[in-house]
Design a protein around this motif. Sequence first.
Motif, PDB file in Angstrom:
ATOM      1  N   THR A  79      16.999  30.522 108.094  1.00 30.29           N
ATOM      2  CA  THR A  79      17.148  29.393 109.008  1.00 30.29           C
ATOM      3  C   THR A  79      18.602  29.224 109.404  1.00 30.29           C
ATOM      4  N   ALA A  80      18.801  28.443 110.467  1.00 31.54           N
ATOM      5  CA  ALA A  80      20.156  28.157 110.929  1.00 31.54           C
ATOM      6  C   ALA A  80      20.964  27.441 109.854  1.00 31.54           C
ATOM      7  N   GLU A  81      20.324  26.530 109.126  1.00 31.91           N
ATOM      8  CA  GLU A  81      21.043  25.770 108.094  1.00 31.91           C
ATOM      9  C   GLU A  81      21.519  26.677 106.964  1.00 31.91           C
ATOM     10  N   GLU A  82      20.696  27.617 106.549  1.00 30.74           N
ATOM     11  CA  GLU A  82      21.099  28.535 105.474  1.00 30.74           C
ATOM     12  C   GLU A  82      22.298  29.381 105.898  1.00 30.74           C
ATOM     13  N   HIS A  83      22.292  29.814 107.140  1.00 31.68           N
ATOM     14  CA  HIS A  83      23.413  30.601 107.649  1.00 31.68           C
ATOM     15  C   HIS A  83      24.700  29.782 107.602  1.00 31.68           C
ATOM     16  N   LEU A  84      24.634  28.528 108.045  1.00 31.07           N
ATOM     17  CA  LEU A  84      25.808  27.665 108.051  1.00 31.07           C
ATOM     18  C   LEU A  84      26.330  27.411 106.643  1.00 31.07           C
ATOM     19  N   GLN A  85      25.438  27.142 105.707  1.00 32.81           N
ATOM     20  CA  GLN A  85      25.868  26.835 104.339  1.00 32.81           C
ATOM     21  C   GLN A  85      26.610  28.004 103.697  1.00 32.81           C
ATOM     22  N   MET A  86      26.201  29.229 103.968  1.00 34.52           N
ATOM     23  CA  MET A  86      26.909  30.389 103.424  1.00 34.52           C
ATOM     24  C   MET A  86      28.353  30.411 103.898  1.00 34.52           C
ATOM     25  N   ARG A  87      28.560  30.116 105.182  1.00 37.91           N
ATOM     26  CA  ARG A  87      29.907  30.182 105.740  1.00 37.91           C
ATOM     27  C   ARG A  87      30.769  29.032 105.253  1.00 37.91           C
ATOM     28  N   LEU A  88      30.217  27.837 105.170  1.00 37.27           N
ATOM     29  CA  LEU A  88      31.000  26.688 104.711  1.00 37.27           C
ATOM     30  C   LEU A  88      31.454  26.861 103.270  1.00 37.27           C
ATOM     31  N   GLN A  89      30.581  27.388 102.433  1.00 37.07           N
ATOM     32  CA  GLN A  89      30.947  27.569 101.027  1.00 37.07           C
ATOM     33  C   GLN A  89      32.076  28.580 100.866  1.00 37.07           C
ATOM     34  N   ALA A  90      32.172  29.532 101.788  1.00 41.48           N
ATOM     35  CA  ALA A  90      33.259  30.512 101.721  1.00 41.48           C
ATOM     36  C   ALA A  90      34.594  29.885 102.113  1.00 41.48           C
ATOM     37  N   SER A  91      34.563  28.900 103.028  1.00 34.87           N
ATOM     38  CA  SER A  91      35.799  28.298 103.535  1.00 34.87           C
ATOM     39  C   SER A  91      36.264  27.106 102.716  1.00 34.87           C
ATOM     40  N   TYR A  92      35.324  26.374 102.114  1.00 32.77           N
ATOM     41  CA  TYR A  92      35.660  25.182 101.338  1.00 32.77           C
ATOM     42  C   TYR A  92      35.160  25.351  99.911  1.00 32.77           C
ATOM     43  N   GLY A  93      35.658  26.364  99.226  1.00 36.28           N
ATOM     44  CA  GLY A  93      35.144  26.689  97.904  1.00 36.28           C
ATOM     45  C   GLY A  93      35.139  25.521  96.938  1.00 36.28           C
ATOM     46  N   ASP A  94      36.256  24.784  96.865  1.00 37.82           N
ATOM     47  CA  ASP A  94      36.362  23.690  95.900  1.00 37.82           C
ATOM     48  C   ASP A  94      35.373  22.571  96.201  1.00 37.82           C
ATOM     49  N   LEU A  95      35.158  22.306  97.483  1.00 36.57           N
ATOM     50  CA  LEU A  95      34.257  21.221  97.868  1.00 36.57           C
ATOM     51  C   LEU A  95      32.831  21.492  97.416  1.00 36.57           C
ATOM     52  N   TYR A  96      32.466  22.772  97.336  1.00 34.53           N
ATOM     53  CA  TYR A  96      31.081  23.137  97.045  1.00 34.53           C
ATOM     54  C   TYR A  96      30.858  23.559  95.584  1.00 34.53           C
TER      55      TYR A  96
END
Length: 350
Positions: free
Chosen positions: A326-343
Motif C-alpha cells: 500500500t501507499a502507506e507502507e511505502h511512506l513508512q519505510m522512507r520516513l523511518q530511514a530519515s527520522y530514525g530516532d523518532l521511530y
Amino acid sequence: MAGNAQIPIIDISATQGDQGDIAKHLVAAAAEHGFIYIKNTGRDISAEKIQKAFELSKLLFESPLEEKQRCSIQQNNQGWSGMHSETLDPASQRVGDFKEAFNFGPFKDGRATQPVPASMEAHHAELASFRDACHELCRKLLFLFGVGLEVSPADFFTAAHNPDEPSGSILRFLRYPPPSETPDAQAGDVRAGAHSDYGSVTLLFRIPGQAGLEILTPSNTWAPVPVTPPGTENDPSPPILVNIGDLLSYWTNGLLRSTVHRVSFSPGQAAHGESSVDPRYSLVFFCHPAHDTPLVSVPSERVRNFSGVSSQAKEGNPYAERKVLTAEEHLQMRLQASYGDLYKDKSKGA
C-alpha cells in the motif's frame, strides 16, 4: 560540477483539445529527467497566492523556539523539525540536514488538525487554501500523466489521490540558514542530503536568486537547477518545479523516473545570478495516494510493456524492486530511514 540541469519547461495552460500534446510532453520529461518546470498554471496557483505563502513561511520560522518546539514533528510526519533532526542521506552525511521545516497535514473546515505556532493562528484559512490548491494542481498533473500513458481509465491516478481520504500528502515550509549562521558546517556538508522523494509527485516553489538545489545527472555529476530558467525571466513568478517521487516510479515499473537531488551550500557553484549567502526558503507539496491504495499494476499497455526498472530508476528509487502493498507502507519505510530516532519507539507520537 556540470552545467545547469537541462530540464524541460512545459506550458500547461492549453485548452481541452490540446491536453493530449501536453500530456505526451509531461510523460516524456518525467521519463527522461524526472523533473519538469511547469508554467502558466493560471488560477490553479496564482503568483499572489505563492507570495503570500512565502510570507507566512517567514513569519512561522520567526516564531519563538518554544512555540516551534510545542509543535514538534510526530510519527504522522506533521509538525516542526529543527536543525539536524532529519538526515536524508544517512549513509553519507556526517550530521543531519542544515535546515528547519514545518509539515502541515490535512485541514478540516479551514483549520489545521495539528498544533501550529501562535503566529499561524490568524492564517489557518490561507494555509488551507494554498494546500488545497497544491493538491488540485497535482491531481491535474496526475490526470495528464494518465492521458500520456494511455491509462484506462484516464483518471486512474487522480482517483487514487482523493483529497477526502487519509494520505501522506504534506505541505512543507523550509528554511535553510545562511552559512553565517552555521559556523559548524564543514567542507563536504550539505544543507539537505542526497535523496529521492517518497510520494507520487512533488511541487517545489522557490525564490529568485536563492541557490542550492542540484540534481544527480546520468553521468553521476551534480547539476544546479536554476530558480528562473532562461525564457521565464519576465514571468510573474518562477515556474513551478515538479518532480516524480519513488512511489509513482515504482507504480509505473520505473518508466517515470525518480531523480536523486540535494540542497548544497554551493559556494561559487550556483546557477548564474544565484547565491547561497542569504537564508534559503522553499515551499514544497508532497502528493501521496490515499493510504490504503494498493500499488497494483497500472492499467496501461505502455507501462506493462516497459522492459522493467532501469538501473537509472533504481538509483532514484531504492525500493524499486521491493514489494510494497500500500501507499502507506511505502511512506513508512522512507520516513523511518530519515527520522530514525523518532521511530525507535513506535509508541511515541501518533
